[in-house]
Design a protein around this motif. Structure first.
Motif, mmCIF file in Angstrom:
data_model
loop_
_atom_site.group_PDB
_atom_site.id
_atom_site.type_symbol
_atom_site.label_atom_id
_atom_site.label_comp_id
_atom_site.label_asym_id
_atom_site.label_seq_id
_atom_site.Cartn_x
_atom_site.Cartn_y
_atom_site.Cartn_z
ATOM 1 N N ALA A 118 -1.955 1.652 10.248
ATOM 2 C CA ALA A 118 -1.756 1.780 11.686
ATOM 3 C C ALA A 118 -0.265 1.959 11.973
ATOM 4 C CB ALA A 118 -2.288 0.533 12.392
ATOM 5 N N PRO A 119 0.093 2.612 13.093
ATOM 6 C CA PRO A 119 1.519 2.789 13.414
ATOM 7 C C PRO A 119 2.292 1.473 13.410
ATOM 8 C CG PRO A 119 0.153 4.093 14.890
ATOM 9 C CD PRO A 119 -0.784 3.243 14.076
ATOM 10 N N ASP B 208 -5.775 9.780 2.076
ATOM 11 C CA ASP B 208 -6.889 9.063 2.692
ATOM 12 C C ASP B 208 -6.585 7.581 2.796
ATOM 13 O OD1 ASP B 208 -8.385 11.398 2.918
ATOM 14 O OD2 ASP B 208 -9.369 11.117 0.973
ATOM 15 N N VAL B 209 -5.886 7.053 1.786
ATOM 16 C CA VAL B 209 -5.511 5.636 1.813
ATOM 17 C C VAL B 209 -4.345 5.408 2.770
ATOM 18 C CG1 VAL B 209 -4.757 3.668 0.440
ATOM 19 C CG2 VAL B 209 -6.307 5.363 -0.561
ATOM 20 N N LEU B 210 -3.320 6.240 2.658
ATOM 21 C CA LEU B 210 -2.146 6.063 3.514
ATOM 22 C C LEU B 210 -2.483 6.266 4.983
ATOM 23 C CD1 LEU B 210 0.454 7.858 1.235
ATOM 24 C CD2 LEU B 210 0.383 5.415 1.777
ATOM 25 N N THR C 87 0.841 -1.203 0.000
ATOM 26 C CA THR C 87 0.000 0.000 0.000
ATOM 27 C C THR C 87 0.873 1.249 0.000
ATOM 28 O OG1 THR C 87 -1.809 -1.095 1.157
ATOM 29 C CG2 THR C 87 -1.740 1.300 1.276
ATOM 30 N N PHE C 88 1.848 1.304 0.882
ATOM 31 C CA PHE C 88 2.750 2.454 0.971
ATOM 32 C C PHE C 88 3.567 2.593 -0.309
ATOM 33 C CE2 PHE C 88 6.847 4.345 2.094
ATOM 34 C CZ PHE C 88 6.454 5.485 2.778
ATOM 35 N N TYR C 89 4.058 1.482 -0.811
ATOM 36 C CA TYR C 89 4.951 1.486 -1.977
ATOM 37 C C TYR C 89 4.214 1.926 -3.240
ATOM 38 C CZ TYR C 89 8.909 -0.161 -4.803
ATOM 39 O OH TYR C 89 9.988 -0.231 -5.636
ATOM 40 N N ILE C 90 3.077 1.299 -3.508
ATOM 41 C CA ILE C 90 2.348 1.605 -4.743
ATOM 42 C C ILE C 90 1.758 3.009 -4.700
ATOM 43 C CG2 ILE C 90 0.313 0.974 -6.109
ATOM 44 C CD1 ILE C 90 0.973 -1.969 -5.469
ATOM 45 N N ALA D 53 -1.213 20.082 4.277
ATOM 46 C CA ALA D 53 -1.907 19.871 5.549
ATOM 47 C C ALA D 53 -2.232 18.391 5.759
ATOM 48 C CB ALA D 53 -3.181 20.708 5.592
ATOM 49 N N LEU D 54 -2.684 17.720 4.701
ATOM 50 C CA LEU D 54 -2.999 16.298 4.806
ATOM 51 C C LEU D 54 -1.743 15.462 5.031
ATOM 52 C CD1 LEU D 54 -5.675 16.053 1.966
ATOM 53 C CD2 LEU D 54 -6.078 15.729 4.416
ATOM 54 N N HIS D 55 -0.657 15.880 4.417
ATOM 55 C CA HIS D 55 0.630 15.209 4.645
ATOM 56 C C HIS D 55 0.993 15.280 6.125
ATOM 57 C CE1 HIS D 55 5.156 14.876 3.320
ATOM 58 N NE2 HIS D 55 4.764 13.873 4.085
ATOM 59 N N LEU D 56 0.897 16.472 6.672
ATOM 60 C CA LEU D 56 1.207 16.672 8.084
ATOM 61 C C LEU D 56 0.335 15.778 8.973
ATOM 62 C CD1 LEU D 56 2.225 18.210 10.630
ATOM 63 C CD2 LEU D 56 0.539 19.978 10.088
ATOM 64 N N LEU D 57 -0.967 15.802 8.752
ATOM 65 C CA LEU D 57 -1.878 15.038 9.590
ATOM 66 C C LEU D 57 -1.649 13.533 9.469
ATOM 67 C CD1 LEU D 57 -5.159 17.061 8.962
ATOM 68 C CD2 LEU D 57 -3.890 16.911 11.116
ATOM 69 N N THR D 58 -1.376 13.078 8.244
ATOM 70 C CA THR D 58 -1.155 11.651 8.042
ATOM 71 C C THR D 58 0.103 11.179 8.748
ATOM 72 O OG1 THR D 58 -2.270 11.776 5.890
ATOM 73 C CG2 THR D 58 -0.923 9.832 6.315
#
Length: 293
Positions: free
Chosen positions: A121-122, A115-117, A62-65, A249-254
């Motif tokens: 979970a941590p 939204d996907v990333l 998920t992270f890679y693609i 902003a979404l980058h920061l929150l994610t």
């Protein structure tokens, strides 16, 4: 005839009509040779062979693609914005506005990747994070070129690529080139706005410094109201700028949601660094001019 990259050309409309008639409206399912037209057109054998996660962690694909999807969208956005710059230089405001509106839709798609990333979970991210080593998104050269064409000229951020010659050349070219905002200000000047020569003739590799005269020029344009082509341009530009502010902003929150206050893999302070850079605004006087209205 073969295209310059060695692929068969797309079928002509006449041939498509013949296929449609022969198939009675049903999809064509049989193709000669070792491939299909769609595989060839999209280079799918190549595209789907370059996903190479480094761990067995279930969440890493998920992270890679999604990272590769972002890079493709960066490339698309950079190309679209270069086109906008050329259109503005050619005084084709209507087409520039049209392209900017499409660009905003692409930005919305890009923002959706968070939204996907954000569903990681941590513990899922920690299962493969060490495999990233020092790899970090701020090393993306396509993203750096995208920021440069939008006007965030931070030369220091080109340094990660200085030992990668073919990349370094592209990034430096983007750093030296005018931004979309530079093209818009030149257009305003041609249309009679009082844009100082110090703004128009500035060193394009240096960060843009907001100017009160530019702020007044945008405010005057807004006072003219809807219906003017420059008004439409201003609104299309601010929509793009807002979209990128949402991206940051979404980058920061994610990141905060997934890793908390840990340092970033690229050596940054992580969330605190992202919070600082998220305050940057593309096309600054388009934002501040609103305070004059």
């Amino acid at each position: 005839m073969i295209t310059p990259d060695g692929r068969e050309p797309v079928s002509t409309s006449g041939h498509l009509a013949e296929v449609h008639e022969s198939m009675g409206g049903e999809p064509q399912l049989d193709f000669p040779g070792p491939s299909t037209p769609y595989i060839d057109y999209q280079c799918l054998d190549v595209l789907l062979a370059i996903q190479r996660p480094l761990s067995d962690a279930p969440a890493e694909p998920t992270f890679y693609i999604l990272g590769q999807v972002k890079e493709l969208l960066f490339k698309l956005l950079h190309g679209e914005l270069c086109t906008v710059r050329e259109l503005l230089d050619g005084d084709d405001i209507a087409q520039a506005v049209w392209t900017l509106r499409r660009t905003r839709r692409v930005i919305e798609l890009l923002n959706g990747t968070w939204d996907v990333l954000g569903t990681l979970a941590p513990t899922e991210f920690n299962a493969f994070r060490e495999h990233l080593g020092q790899a970090s998104g701020f090393q993306s050269y396509m993203y750096r070129m995208l920021e440069y064409v939008l006007g965030n000229k931070n030369a220091a951020m080109s340094r990660p690529h200085r030992h990668v010659p073919h990349v370094h050349e592209k990034v430096q070219e983007a750093l030296r080139a005018p931004s979309v905002y530079d093209a818009a200000l030149r257009l305003l000047a041609r249309r009679g706005a009082d844009i100082p020569e110090s703004v128009l003739a500035r060193d394009l590799t240096e960060p843009y410094v907001p100017h009160a005269a530019v702020e007044r020029a945008w405010a005057d344009l807004y006072r003219a109201g809807p219906g003017d082509d420059l008004f439409e341009l201003a609104e299309a530009m601010i929509a793009v700028a807002e979209g990128f502010s949402r991206w940051r902003a979404l980058h920061l929150l994610t990141v905060e949601r997934i890793i908390g206050n840990k340092t970033g893999t690229g050596g940054t302070a992580g969330v605190s660094w992202l919070r600082r850079v998220s305050e940057y605004r593309f096309f600054p006087e388009l934002w501040s001019a609103r305070s004059l209205l």
